[in-house]
Design a protein around this motif. Sequence first.
Motif, PDB file in Angstrom:
ATOM      1  N   ARG A   1      25.453  36.744  68.833  1.00  0.00           N
ATOM      2  CA  ARG A   1      26.250  37.939  69.074  1.00  0.00           C
ATOM      3  C   ARG A   1      26.091  38.406  70.525  1.00  0.00           C
ATOM      4  O   ARG A   1      27.064  38.725  71.197  1.00  0.00           O
TER       5      ARG A   1
ATOM      6  N   ASP B   1      31.200  41.982  66.601  1.00  0.00           N
ATOM      7  CA  ASP B   1      30.928  43.357  67.010  1.00  0.00           C
ATOM      8  C   ASP B   1      31.440  44.349  65.972  1.00  0.00           C
ATOM      9  O   ASP B   1      30.815  45.368  65.717  1.00  0.00           O
TER      10      ASP B   1
ATOM     11  N   ASP C   1      29.107  47.014  64.217  1.00  0.00           N
ATOM     12  CA  ASP C   1      29.361  48.450  64.342  1.00  0.00           C
ATOM     13  C   ASP C   1      29.521  49.094  62.966  1.00  0.00           C
ATOM     14  O   ASP C   1      29.069  50.211  62.729  1.00  0.00           O
TER      15      ASP C   1
END
Lengths: 467, 467
Positions: A243, B270, B274
């Motif tokens: 990531r 992401d 999140d």
Amino acid sequence: MAEDRQTYEIDEAQESQYARAPLIDQEFLNDIMELVDTESQHALVNIFTDLHPADIAQVINNLPHRGGKYLFELLPIEVASETILELSEGVRENLVDELSSQRISDIVDELESDDAVDIVSELDDDVAQQVLRQLSPEDSAELIELMSYDEESAGGLMGTEFPIVSIDKTVEDAIRSVRDTAEDTEDIYEVLVVDENGALSGIVDLKSLLLHRPDVPIKDILEDDAVSVDVYLDQEEVAHLMRKYDMLTVPVVDGLNRPVGIITFDDIADVLHDEAIEDMERMSGLSDHEEVQSTVFGIAKSRFPWLLVGFAGEILAAIVLWSFSASIERVIISTFFIPIIMAMGGNCGIQSSSIVVRGLATGEIAFTKTFVRLSKEFLSALISGTALALLLFGISAFWFQDYQFGLVVSLALLVVMTNATLVGSTVPLILNKFGVDPAIATGPFITTTNDALGLFIYLAFLTLIYL
Amino acid sequence: MAEDRQTYEIDEAQESQYARAPLIDQEFLNDIMELVDTESQHALVNIFTDLHPADIAQVINNLPHRGGKYLFELLPIEVASETILELSEGVRENLVDELSSQRISDIVDELESDDAVDIVSELDDDVAQQVLRQLSPEDSAELIELMSYDEESAGGLMGTEFPIVSIDKTVEDAIRSVRDTAEDTEDIYEVLVVDENGALSGIVDLKSLLLHRPDVPIKDILEDDAVSVDVYLDQEEVAHLMRKYDMLTVPVVDGLNRPVGIITFDDIADVLHDEAIEDMERMSGLSDHEEVQSTVFGIAKSRFPWLLVGFAGEILAAIVLWSFSASIERVIISTFFIPIIMAMGGNCGIQSSSIVVRGLATGEIAFTKTFVRLSKEFLSALISGTALALLLFGISAFWFQDYQFGLVVSLALLVVMTNATLVGSTVPLILNKFGVDPAIATGPFITTTNDALGLFIYLAFLTLIYL
């Protein structure tokens, strides 16, 4: 041809449904069960030919066991092997228990190595032995080696089908290796490049191969700054690295830096997802993994341990109250504020502990001096605590016309909130120092600790003033 | 050459550190700040030349603002553009505020469209206008169009650099398109194929292009069952689809099914991350996003709203206790068990609500009849509740030699636990029905509700028996 494609878009009426995707709802499941009951094989095969294995798995996950098994047996072996990967764990285990070892071998034979390992390692030992015997000697040796890695390490995630080329070769040789590998796997994005000792020198992506002439030497188009991971690295570390560096694939190497496998992002997506669920479960006080399909006893079993911990902690709180019973009897209105003292302590503790636990997980907190962190927590609790203490003073003084008690309870609230915040941020740091997973501190543990501690503070205040 | 590579492996002594990765700790940061203070540009450039932009960003994130700004200004434009994407939001905003619009334009010009949009949309309106004016008319038009999509939709995530080929063309034409696209972007994994109307017919991956002769028609190697997403689809739906179907990339189409962009898995990683953090924040009662670097006031601001909600709820609990004060005064030992009643109700509520909320998020719960779900919750609470009620009866009866009170408190515990479990599983379902995000029910809201309700049940029992 275009009609075959599935496009997902927002339906005006039902935002969470997909217009052209198969709508798998209770009605659809009932229809399927009717076809199962009437053994309408032909109709079922027709319906499932057009579905993605992930959708078929979703249907089987939600059918009664009998229906799921019947349906799964109808699937052609290539579809069955894709579908079995997508089933939820409990459903898969039940299903696999009833398959013949020959059918399992056929399925495993279709799978890529990383997926095959996942299936075989879930089997009972004797079934696994039978399945391995029915595979080719190379396949079976490869699986046995892969099974030796920890399930949660890079070795447990990696696939072993990847193209590889020596650094002194050319683009043409690399393409030949892609062609050989393509027989075993769909997903090829890059070729690993090794030096004369077999150690990883870097990678060449397919785009470069496509855009250079066949006789270009590999060393001219090599990306030598590629990141790789050790075969024993924990899967969460692998996920964080991929990531962080925005990698779709990462080569896995052994202790001599020789490539042994490759991890692609779809494996990591599951790791990230499972991790998120684990966090949520820990915070909610669930000890085992609980699925929506879990049985009543499964649910009770997963929830009971933390309930028991909470129970023990609140018996401690009862002892605290009992030891202060003289003060409580004297100022009976003090009992009305036991809940607020407990709850605000608990809330502050959870808030600060979850920030610290997340900071430890992402590594961010390592840059902050402990003293700075604690000061911030302390000051922010002081701000919120003062505001709420003033409010509570106003309410209690107005309610009971007792300014002395109002002062006691609101001061106690302020101290309890700042104390709980400090406990919430310190406990994870201490646990982490001693090698205990700090996430334990985000759940009922921290709340329960703060309950007993908060009540002690409150009643000590009360006793100091009134006795 | 091989020494240039970064391999991440487990160091025996420090499991969470990487042996050959740059070790970014407080000491390293202090050294950097010393170089900043002595304006040792040359030394700094030397150090940062070898670092990955993600690591440079991590350093800047943790330096004082002055140091971070100084360092960022030293970076060559290509490195600066990669680094800016990896900075944490707060740090990036502060930094961008002090850059000239020319420097920002240069950075934006280097970026791929999806990343460029993210940077430009964070700018103040007048700065954004200046930046857009300094770009080429095409780039600026493209950015303006991309900015029109919701940040959290597929359109807000997608990049617009992708190779495209008509279905009546050949492999050679597709490779030409890859070559053209490669000037704008690093990451190419597939070519989108369109029909005569410009609508998406499917995709061809680079592997197929590599393994087929240049004169093979595209339609012969087309994958026509590729999944695509609508440009307005919510990013979480996109993430779930890509995870479900194990896709590394997904084409984005407009209302006429024409491809307008492509989303790759690193964007989705992401989103998944999140989302997990958001869940954790909601469960911990944090209303704003709180970073480790947040200021004291930022921390207080993010935590205060839920503290206030909790405060109000516990004032309600105080009113409940007050209205039963006659019973409490008569049976003073009843106060000792207020904490256990509250805590066990709270824990049961959180456990069941978090399972229901997760089931709603993944869609699994849609297959379960509400009645079945509630029965399971009820029965499992009955099992755990009975066990703990028996335990509590034993403890309280032994402690106070009062069997009647033991019976009251243990029965109350059982009722409170089952009730809290039902509340915890019903509230998210109801919220969901009315279009409110059910995740609100996993945090302090459900605990606070259960506190007041649980105390009411307990005291009502007490009053019934004793008054």
